[in-house]
Design a protein around this motif. Sequence first.
Motif, short mmCIF file in Angstrom:
data_model
loop_
_atom_site.label_atom_id
_atom_site.label_comp_id
_atom_site.label_asym_id
_atom_site.label_seq_id
_atom_site.Cartn_x
_atom_site.Cartn_y
_atom_site.Cartn_z
N THR A 47 7.08 22.21 93.29
CA THR A 47 6.99 21.76 91.90
C THR A 47 5.34 21.31 91.67
O THR A 47 5.12 20.35 90.93
N ASP A 74 8.50 16.28 83.66
CA ASP A 74 9.04 16.99 82.65
C ASP A 74 8.61 16.92 82.05
O ASP A 74 8.04 16.65 81.44
N MET A 80 9.09 15.62 88.28
CA MET A 80 10.47 16.55 87.73
C MET A 80 11.20 16.22 88.68
O MET A 80 10.81 15.78 89.95
N GLY A 85 13.75 21.94 89.60
CA GLY A 85 12.36 22.51 89.85
C GLY A 85 12.48 24.16 90.24
O GLY A 85 13.10 25.01 89.66
#
Length: 273
Positions: A47, A74, A80, A85
């Motif tokens: 991510t 997010d 996140m 992810g």
Amino acid sequence: MHLAAPAGAADLVGAFAWDRDASDHGGFSAIEVGPDGRDFVALSDRTGIVRGTFRREDGAITGVEAGPMMPLTDLRGGPMDRDYGDSEGLAMAADGGLYVSFEGTPRVWRYDGDDATGLPRHPDFDLLAGNRALEALAIDGQGRLYTLPERPLGDLPFPVWRLDGDAWALAFTLPDGGYAIAGADFDDRGRLYLLERRFLGVGFQSRVRRVTIGDGRATADDVLLETELRQHDNLEGLAVWRDAEGALRLTMISDDNFNFLQRTEIVEYRVPD
């Protein structure tokens, strides 16, 4: 439809090992390259997004200048959750927005800067295996977004979904040729390129297919490149563009799995038009 034999010789331009003294460097699963072949955006499966520029000599990559790895947020703008992810596919819209596909919970989000927007989900997304879900994204010349899983559903052909308005629809299917799909991109003639890979115990083998689309179906499916075992590392990201001479280039990036036995490799080939 059966896969056709290689349509012509693919010419290796170069393979550059990109090393960087940063703990978050690695795991690259997708890449986008600008029309001049210099600017790029790469996606890590942890991510993160990194932007940079290639240094070139005689057309081949000789160095990389890149900014820091920027984390994907997010939908609330926060960090996140790693378990949510597993970012795998990347596509850039004409307005600069980025689309990212995820495997953990199969879905596609759009990013405008740090702002994330969730796209609708197709019911079949829930049927995909968690680690073999939405692996590739691509945008055609009409600005339409496509996604493909790493593996098909059971014994069925590979589904290719297209975002039509507010919903995903099955655009067409492709035969399973024994490889897993890793990346995708369109060229300026509307042909779809698929980067595929397979692990054979001691290393990876890669293949690139070019799919011609007409009347809502694949009308041709040609193998442009099939590497030798361990010729390159674990190639996962693919970008298609034209160089200054008008030749088609494939730029690919490898996922080193954050394993010291592997490397982040940027590989380029010229392929017949």
